[in-house]
Design a protein around this motif. Sequence first.
Motif, PDB file in Angstrom:
ATOM      1  N   SER A 182      36.200  42.107  35.227  1.00 45.12           N
ATOM      2  CA  SER A 182      36.276  41.850  36.660  1.00 45.12           C
ATOM      3  C   SER A 182      37.209  42.840  37.342  1.00 45.12           C
TER       4      SER A 182
ATOM      5  N   ASN B  84      37.890  34.619  37.012  1.00 45.56           N
ATOM      6  CA  ASN B  84      36.838  35.487  36.473  1.00 45.56           C
ATOM      7  C   ASN B  84      37.046  35.610  34.965  1.00 45.56           C
TER       8      ASN B  84
ATOM      9  N   SER C 133      37.530  38.605  29.984  1.00 46.23           N
ATOM     10  CA  SER C 133      37.299  38.818  31.409  1.00 46.23           C
ATOM     11  C   SER C 133      36.795  40.228  31.640  1.00 46.23           C
TER      12      SER C 133
ATOM     13  N   GLY D  53      33.032  39.477  38.987  1.00 48.70           N
ATOM     14  CA  GLY D  53      33.393  39.306  37.585  1.00 48.70           C
ATOM     15  C   GLY D  53      32.394  38.434  36.859  1.00 48.70           C
TER      16      GLY D  53
END
Length: 262
Positions: free
Chosen positions: A212, A198, A210, A181
């Motif tokens: 990920s 992440n 994020s 991530g």
Amino acid sequence: MTGITASGRIGIAAVVLLTAGLMAGCSSDGKGAPAWTAEPGTSPGTSAASGSASPSASASAGASATAGATAAAWKVFTDPAKTASFELPQDWIAQSVEPDKGTLPGAVKIEVKDAEGSYLATLQTGLPDTAAVKCAVSARKSYVVVSSVPVELPHSGGQGTIDPHVVFRVIQGYRYFGSFGITNLVGGADSKACQLQNVVQGLAGKGNYSFSDVRSLKAFAPDEKVAPAKAFDTLDQAAGYVNEGSEFANVQRMLMSLKIKN
């Protein structure tokens, strides 16, 4: 990145491992043998697809992220509001889905699957701030940064943050659990953490974001579902996923190509 290359060496005294980790640098392509290390920079399917995808003749990611990518053709996905875009292999699938409850107005959520329809990663913007996960010192687990490459993305700084990096990290439980991530949040300066986030701390008023496979990585219990995080028997297996397979190489390029509108 240099460091421990066999599980037999994991028993080295913690102080030695931490010192080696703090001194370890990353190779030019962000890959290498696993090393016990502090966080980089801390030391000297619900709705139909509604986005757009178009072929890309050239990669926007740097050479460090594209060197190992194996997909022959790439396309660019942009969400309908054109607030985020990224490259992905031509035969992968990107779908805009309903954002999670509690996200900021205008947030987007995009799921990425491979050519067979298997889940790979999720991009989520407009995430609210969350308190750092805390646990007893005895409950914290050692973690490894197997791959780390800096990436230019909008972010805010402050205590407990670094510049954004595309990472693959492994945390030790009854097995070695790994996740990829983008993050600018420090996991733990002493190479131990309850969970690894992440998440990138975004600019003021924009929310966090994020990109990920899982937003938070932890040492799973034997009766917990691990997927879509990865599980390995040894650190060498984790390094092999990063260095030898095509999936991570292509994922890394995809994450490196992310563009977020300020």
